[in-house]
Write an enzyme that holds these catalytic residues in place. Structure first.
Site, mmCIF file in Angstrom:
data_model
loop_
_atom_site.group_PDB
_atom_site.id
_atom_site.type_symbol
_atom_site.label_atom_id
_atom_site.label_comp_id
_atom_site.label_asym_id
_atom_site.label_seq_id
_atom_site.Cartn_x
_atom_site.Cartn_y
_atom_site.Cartn_z
ATOM 1 N NE ARG A 187 -18.571 -17.255 -28.528
ATOM 2 C CZ ARG A 187 -18.984 -17.228 -29.934
ATOM 3 N NH1 ARG A 187 -20.292 -18.292 -29.879
ATOM 4 N NH2 ARG A 187 -19.183 -16.658 -30.665
ATOM 5 C CG ASN A 229 -20.057 -8.395 -27.157
ATOM 6 O OD1 ASN A 229 -19.680 -7.500 -27.407
ATOM 7 N ND2 ASN A 229 -20.331 -9.864 -27.677
ATOM 8 C CD GLU A 310 -16.919 -10.075 -32.159
ATOM 9 O OE1 GLU A 310 -16.984 -10.253 -31.189
ATOM 10 O OE2 GLU A 310 -16.212 -11.279 -32.950
ATOM 11 N NE ARG A 343 -11.773 -7.442 -24.150
ATOM 12 C CZ ARG A 343 -12.624 -8.289 -25.949
ATOM 13 N NH1 ARG A 343 -13.187 -7.883 -26.438
ATOM 14 N NH2 ARG A 343 -12.163 -9.459 -25.563
ATOM 15 N NE ARG A 355 -10.727 -11.301 -36.533
ATOM 16 C CZ ARG A 355 -11.520 -11.572 -36.258
ATOM 17 N NH1 ARG A 355 -12.567 -12.198 -36.995
ATOM 18 N NH2 ARG A 355 -11.222 -12.492 -35.367
ATOM 19 C CE LYS A 379 -10.508 -11.538 -27.744
ATOM 20 N NZ LYS A 379 -11.373 -11.901 -28.990
ATOM 21 C CG ASP A 384 -11.307 -14.383 -31.357
ATOM 22 O OD1 ASP A 384 -10.870 -14.383 -30.132
ATOM 23 O OD2 ASP A 384 -12.657 -15.274 -31.875
ATOM 24 C CD GLU A 406 -9.461 -10.264 -23.453
ATOM 25 O OE1 GLU A 406 -9.670 -9.072 -23.884
ATOM 26 O OE2 GLU A 406 -10.468 -11.165 -24.252
ATOM 27 C CD GLU A 412 -15.782 -18.174 -28.957
ATOM 28 O OE1 GLU A 412 -14.642 -17.652 -28.064
ATOM 29 O OE2 GLU A 412 -16.098 -17.981 -29.613
#
Ligand code: GCV
Length: 723
Positions: A187, A229, A310, A343, A355, A379, A384, A406, A412
């Site tokens: 991103r 990630n 994820e 997180r 979700r 977040k 998201d 966050e 993005e």
């Protein structure tokens, strides 16, 4: 002949000079050009005749350099450095308690009110001489104070009656880089990673120093170098050497280095068979690994962890909880004062009914079970980083666990690096939202700064928008979001308008017309992108994978909650996600007052309507329009507002340097195209459900829905290679 030669030389010289003057954006908001206002210049030259920084340390020497370069540039003449105060007009910077001069001033009681990184700036006299004092509680406070003082000059403030006290409201103010070891940036829309891993530790790109200066100038005191990630290799000696080189460089600027920990690292680089957090061998492995990291980086900040989300590994792979995982790392970090930022952006392989509910469902029951050096990184919203989300229901719901914010600085879902979108208004909307956790006034900001639940640890993180492009952020206005993130993390009470004004003055000009025009563009820009992409509470309807542009038709992905149809739920009756008790009941995760605000069609602010409700196409909106008509008008209005921005920008042509003018002009043109693309795609797509005409007076989309559905962007920047 001779004359022509001379003319040619002069012409070439002048070309070179204008090239030198070109504003390529590299200097960010730290430009330090000669002050153009003659009166201000005179005033400042009178007040600043010399400078003196008492004391010696790597941080103070950075402060000296900055002060010297800053005032020399702004005042257009070398300002001398003195050792004693023998005349008026000296800027004295020093650390309280370490300075004989400051002891004379007896500033201790004021100092007690500041926290460790705080500073004072005031006009006073020392030995009957007029001075400007910049006093830090610690050396880093001096550096922050120097940057603040330079900002006063850059923004043409009066410096004759200064009496400033400043302390950060949040302790850990952190950039999260989603940078991979191969230099791609997840991103990331500003080129490749600024970390040149291959040449580290031997080659330290001068850009690292400018990165540190920029961050220190806005109070950022931590950087997570790697993608959440995560790649376990960064924890191996070959990379730790490189990490150490960056940490050494950043240390004088008050910036600590953090890494992302891949939960399965004990298997991948440790040769163990398991990464079960309750396995003694695993615990020992992490303890040793963490001890090793501190050999390289004695003030290592700690880890950010994305686990069981994820596809990332985590404690749930071993039927352990997030607390088991976080606490294992926290125990190993604790002796070194390191922290774990764990997180809450989680969703496992079982696709939930909604979700939006998952993080709350998984974390709320764990409140009070985390070690004291664990922060839960949440977040801003429950899905998201969408263009608009309600605040995350976890804020206010975990009184015994420090929750940190966050935000996503990289755009993005907000036009990536082609759209001018100032994010401070969106962040403020979230920070000022009332959770009602302890009655009215329990804002998200008070959760984050620890005042609501008396958290001992506080933090705000922003996913960086920085890359190796010359201007750092791709879009010149992306710099404003980096800037605003730092300023808000230091003081969330600042307004988006104040921050924009400071940034414009430092980045462009102190000309009132420029300030007003740009501030107006910036303050409206978030609402504009919401209108032309996801108005009225729509969300997650972007193109699959790359997330660039519209994709409301996306319906086939490996999991339902990655599709758009899962979120907008359009059908012949209406559109929107029913999250009330007759739907997914996600609303029940909020406190009753918030439920009342969003729970009924009548009360729910229209900006969040389709987030919480499935609404009939013919529902009458406050304007008297039907939902369908209002939706169309929002999309069209969004495009109009981009055109308005273009006009405002064009009107500044003679006032903005050529390079940045041309670049932003071109980007606004792209933004217009993209806004039309969003508008047409969404209106045409939703029309297949509403079966109603686009209201009269609105231009008809040129292309068909099929045309938009066929567009493909396999190489869009920032895309995650495996998606
Ligand atoms: C780093 C979104 C992004 C992912 C990102 C993830 C996260 O899903 O599209 O690229 O992964 O958020 O925040 O972990």
């Amino acid at each position: 002949m001779k004359k022509i030669g001379i003319l040619l030389i002069l012409f070439t010289l002048s070309l070179n000079i204008s090239k030198l003057k070109a504003e390529d954006g590299y200097r960010l908001w730290l430009r330090y050009d000669l002050i153009s206002n003659a009166q201000k210049l005179q005033e400042y030259r009178r007040s600043i005749q010399a400078w003196l920084i008492e004391g010696d340390s790597p941080t103070l020497s950075v402060a000296k350099n900055e002060l010297q370069n800053g005032i020399n540039g702004l005042l257009g003449q070398p300002i001398s450095n003195v050792k004693t105060i023998q005349k008026d007009g000296i800027v004295v910077a020093a650390t309280l308690g370490k300075s004989a001069l400051l002891t004379q001033l007896n500033l201790n009681s004021r100092l007690e009110k500041l926290n460790l990184e705080g500073f004072l700036i005031l006009n006073t006299t020392i030995n009957q001489k007029k001075v400007i004092v910049i006093a830090g509680k610690e050396d880093i406070g001096v550096l922050y104070g120097v940057f603040h003082f330079l900002k006063l000059l850059q923004t043409h403030q009066n410096i004759e009656k200064l009496n400033i006290e400043s302390s950060p409201k949040v302790k850990l103010r952190i950039l999260n880089h989603w940078d991979n070891l191969d230099r791609t940036v997840e991103r990331g829309y500003a080129g490749f990673s600024i970390w040149d891993w291959h040449k580290l530790p031997d080659y330290l790109d001068p850009r690292y120093t400018d990165y540190a200066r920029a961050n220190a100038s806005i109070g950022i005191n931590g950087t997570v170098l790697t993608n959440v990630n995560a790649n376990a290799l960064v924890l191996t000696p070959a990379y730790l050497e490189k990490v150490a080189a960056l940490a050494d460089l950043f240390r004088p600027y008050g910036i600590k280095v953090y890494l992302t920990a891949r939960f399965s690292a004990p298997i991948e680089i440790g040769g163990l068979k398991t990464a079960d957090p309750l396995d003694p061998q695993v615990q020992t492995w992490w303890k040793n690994k963490i001890n090793e990291i501190y050999q390289y980086v004695p003030d290592f900040g700690g880890f950010v962890v994305k686990a069981n989300s994820e596809g990332q590994p985590g404690p749930q792979n071993y039927q352990r909880s997030h607390a088991d995982g976080a606490n294992m790392l926290a125990d190993a970090l604790a002796p070194h004062n390191g922290v774990v930022m764990w997180r809450a952006f989680v969703y496992d392989n079982n696709v939930p009914d909604d979700r939006a509910k998952q993080a709350y469902n998984e974390f709320k029951p764990l409140d009070g079970t985390f070690r004291s050096n664990v922060l839960i990184q949440v977040k801003n919203g429950p899905i998201d980083f969408q263009p608009r989300e309600p605040f995350h229901p976890l804020f206010g719901a975990m009184p015994k666990t420090p929750l940190m914010m966050e935000f996503q600085i990289t755009q993005e879902y907000l036009g990536q690096a082609t759209n001018l979108v100032y994010l401070a208004t969106m962040w403020k909307e979230c920070l000022e939202s009332d959770t009602y956790a302890k009655g009215q006034g329990s804002t998200v900001a008070k959760v984050i700064d620890g005042t609501l639940h008396e958290y001992s640890m506080t933090s705000m993180a922003g996913v960086a928008n920085i890359g190796n492009e010359r201007n750092w952020t791709g879009h010149p206005f992306g710099q404003a979001n980096w800037y605003a993130f730092g300023r808000l993390a230091w003081n969330h009470e600042l307004t988006a308008a104040q921050i924009a004004e400071d940034w414009i003055r430092m980045t462009f000009s102190n000309d009132n017309n420029i300030i007003k025009t740009l501030q107006n563009m910036m303050l409206n820009s978030h609402e504009t992108v919401v209108k032309h992409s996801t108005p009225l509470g729509l969300h997650h309807i972007m193109g699959a994978g790359h997330h660039y542009g519209p994709g409301p038709w996306v319906s086939r992905m490996s999991r339902a909650d990655w599709t758009s149809v899962y979120y907008h739920r359009a059908d012949s009756m209406g559109v929107g996600f029913n999250r009330t008790s007759s739907g997914s009941d996600a609303l029940s995760q909020y406190f009753p007052e918030v439920q009342a605000k969003f729970g009924t069609l009548e009360n729910c602010p229209e900006a969040f309507l389709l987030w919480f409700h499935h609404v009939n196409w013919d529902y009458k909106m406050k304007s008297g329009q039907t939902l369908w008509a209002a939706l169309c008008h929002q999309y069209y209005q969004g495009v109009e507002e981009v055109r308005q921005m273009q006009k405002s920008w064009d009107a500044l042509e003679t006032k903005i340097d050529e390079t940045r003018f041309a670049q932003v002009k071109a980007l606004l043109k792209i933004q217009e195209k993209e806004a039309i693309w969003w508008r047409n795609s969404c209106v045409l797509y939703f029309q297949t459900f509403s079966k109603q005409a686009i209201p009269k007076g609105l231009e008809q989309p040129e292309k068909s829905l099929e045309y938009y559905q066929k567009l493909s962007f396999p190489y869009a920047p920032g895309i995650r290679p495996q998606w």
